[in-house]
Design an enzyme around this catalytic site. Structure first.
Site, mmCIF file in Angstrom:
data_model
loop_
_atom_site.group_PDB
_atom_site.id
_atom_site.type_symbol
_atom_site.label_atom_id
_atom_site.label_comp_id
_atom_site.label_asym_id
_atom_site.label_seq_id
_atom_site.Cartn_x
_atom_site.Cartn_y
_atom_site.Cartn_z
ATOM 1 C CB SER A 60 -0.930 0.019 1.220
ATOM 2 O OG SER A 60 -1.852 -1.044 1.180
ATOM 3 N N GLY A 258 -2.300 3.601 -4.409
ATOM 4 C CA GLY A 258 -2.814 4.401 -5.513
ATOM 5 C C GLY A 258 -4.198 4.987 -5.271
ATOM 6 C CB CYS A 285 -6.868 -0.570 3.042
ATOM 7 S SG CYS A 285 -5.841 0.918 2.940
ATOM 8 C CG LEU A 286 -7.538 -0.144 -3.355
ATOM 9 C CD1 LEU A 286 -7.913 1.293 -3.695
ATOM 10 C CD2 LEU A 286 -6.359 -0.600 -4.212
ATOM 11 C CD GLN A 289 -9.537 3.978 -0.227
ATOM 12 O OE1 GLN A 289 -8.934 3.701 -1.264
ATOM 13 N NE2 GLN A 289 -8.949 4.581 0.794
ATOM 14 C CG ASN A 327 -0.552 2.590 4.574
ATOM 15 O OD1 ASN A 327 -0.382 3.752 4.214
ATOM 16 N ND2 ASN A 327 -0.040 1.565 3.924
ATOM 17 N N GLY A 329 -4.283 7.319 2.125
ATOM 18 C CA GLY A 329 -4.236 8.726 1.757
ATOM 19 C C GLY A 329 -5.502 9.190 1.070
ATOM 20 C CG HIS A 369 -4.268 -2.140 7.219
ATOM 21 N ND1 HIS A 369 -3.915 -3.029 6.225
ATOM 22 C CD2 HIS A 369 -4.306 -0.918 6.631
ATOM 23 C CE1 HIS A 369 -3.726 -2.377 5.096
ATOM 24 N NE2 HIS A 369 -3.957 -1.093 5.312
ATOM 25 C CD GLU A 371 -3.810 -6.051 8.039
ATOM 26 O OE1 GLU A 371 -2.988 -5.242 7.579
ATOM 27 O OE2 GLU A 371 -5.054 -5.839 8.052
#
Length: 399
Positions: A60, A258, A285-286, A289, A327, A329, A369, A371
């Site tokens: 990531s 990204g 996370c991603l 999204q 983590n 952005g 996260h 984990e």
């Protein structure tokens, strides 16, 4: 802006062997270790106290330089077991690192010092600066596009580096998942690390999870394997037909680097199909999204992002607070969520969205996260929740 030293040693007169050049013209000098070279990336800061090897190898962080706020990095050395990148030979993860001080290792698991390890993983590092002053700059101005450079002879063309930093387009509209994803399907059976035993192997499979790899971390897979799952990791570009042909009992949408809007071009149509099929979905996370984008929500670039292992999150369902590892952005715009999607978690730092579930569907996701690796284990229950959705799905399918 003018050249800035930010040195942690105000009496130092050594010739700098590494530079961080920000797009606004700020130049920060220090000692270089690790890989030699020049690379453009976005600078963020991470507040974790431990776990630097796991952080640096988290895919990531691809396209980013990590400024560590904890002053001493390298104390426990490095080893081959704490890497999070699924394919370490490709060295996906952070391209640069910034430390106040790098330390000699003292740990029974260490087999390399930090400098050796950084070289092997092609990570450029800048040391000997006031990392908390840099953190304050990022908090004020936001995550910065930059160039990090390391030359043992200290020969730099600062004007050229400034130009490179200013011309780099940044992470917006950048699909990095396609760069870091697995090149072929992988069967995973490794479970979490146990004291004096190491990693153990799962030999009893109760159900099948297909994990779509947008930049997946190993410890996520280990925790799902610990639930008794047979896990097939597939590349991000795998087709819907190929995944459904594997007859998954659950589909996992992984973390990754990204801009989610760029990855969404090929990921969202797939996820919409999985939602329609009522297959249990879990995103991190991603993956979170992308699930949000699949239901019509929007994502936005954050001012400085959330990076660390001490982020408080409120579970809006239970009213409990979890300390989490983060983590990211980019974030999901909670005001854009449709009525049939429930917001389940929020950050207690800035109230940004940290979790959703689709009402009436076995689909949920979190921004953080659970984990950890590194970080607290407050949110491990989410893997049990995914397991329970899968068990219910199998029972309904067998009726």
């Amino acid at each position: 802006m003018t050249k800035t030293t930010l040195s942690s040693d105000p009496w130092s007169i050594k010739k700098p062997t590494a530079l961080l050049v920000l797009a606004d013209g700020t130049v920060i000098e220090g000692e270089g270790i690790g890989a030699i070279g020049i690379v453009e990336a976005e600078v963020c800061f991470n507040t974790a106290i431990t776990g630097y090897e796991e952080i640096l190898t988290d895919p990531s962080y691809t396209g980013q330089i990590i400024n560590f706020t904890f002053p001493h990095i390298g104390n426990v050395g490095t080893n081959s077991e704490d890497i999070e990148d699924l394919t370490p030979l490709h060295h996906y993860g952070a391209v640069g690192a910034i430390f106040k001080a790098h330390s000699s290792p003292s740990n029974y698991r260490a087999n390399e010092n930090l400098n050796q390890w950084l070289k092997k993983h092609q990570i450029i590092a800048l040391c000997g600066i006031d990392t908390r002053a840099l953190t304050a700059l990022i908090r004020e101005k936001g995550a910065q596009n930059a160039v990090i450079a390391h030359d043992p002879n200290g020969n730099f063309d600062i004007n050229a580096l400034k130009e490179r930093a200013q011309k780099w387009s940044g992470l917006l509209n950048l699909d990095l998942a396609k760069e870091v994803t697995s090149k072929q399907s992988i069967e995973w059976n490794e479970k979490p690390w146990i004291w004096n035993k190491g990693y153990t192997i799962n030999n009893e499979y109760n159900f099948h999870i297909v994990a779509i790899d947008y930049g997946i971390k190993r410890n996520i897979l280990r925790l799902m394997a610990a639930q008794g799952a047979r896990i097939t990791v597939v590349p991000a570009h795998t087709s819907v037909q190929e995944i459904l042909a594997m007859k998954p009992d659950g589909i996992f949408l992984s973390n990754g680097p990204g801009d989610p809007n760029a990855t969404a071009e090929y990921a969202v149509p797939m996820i919409k199909t999985f939602i329609e099929c009522n297959i249990p979905l879990f995103g991190i996370c991603l993956g979170h999204q992308l699930l949000a984008l699949a239901v019509g929500a929007k994502t936005i670039k954050m001012h400085q992002g959330h990076h660390g292992a001490n982020h408080p999150v409120k579970n809006l369902i239970t009213e409990k607070v979890e300390i989490t590892s983060m983590n990211h952005g980019f974030t999901v715009d909670s005001t854009s969520l449709p009525q049939y999607v429930e917001e389940t978690h929020i950050s207690l730092f800035d109230s940004t969205n940290c979790g959703i579930q689709i009402i009436g569907k076995p689909a949920f996701s979190v921004q953080y996260h659970p984990e950890a690796s590194p970080g607290p284990q407050d949110s491990h229950y989410l893997f049990q929740r995914f397991h329970d959705l899968i068990v219910n799905y199998r029972e309904q399918s067998n009726k």
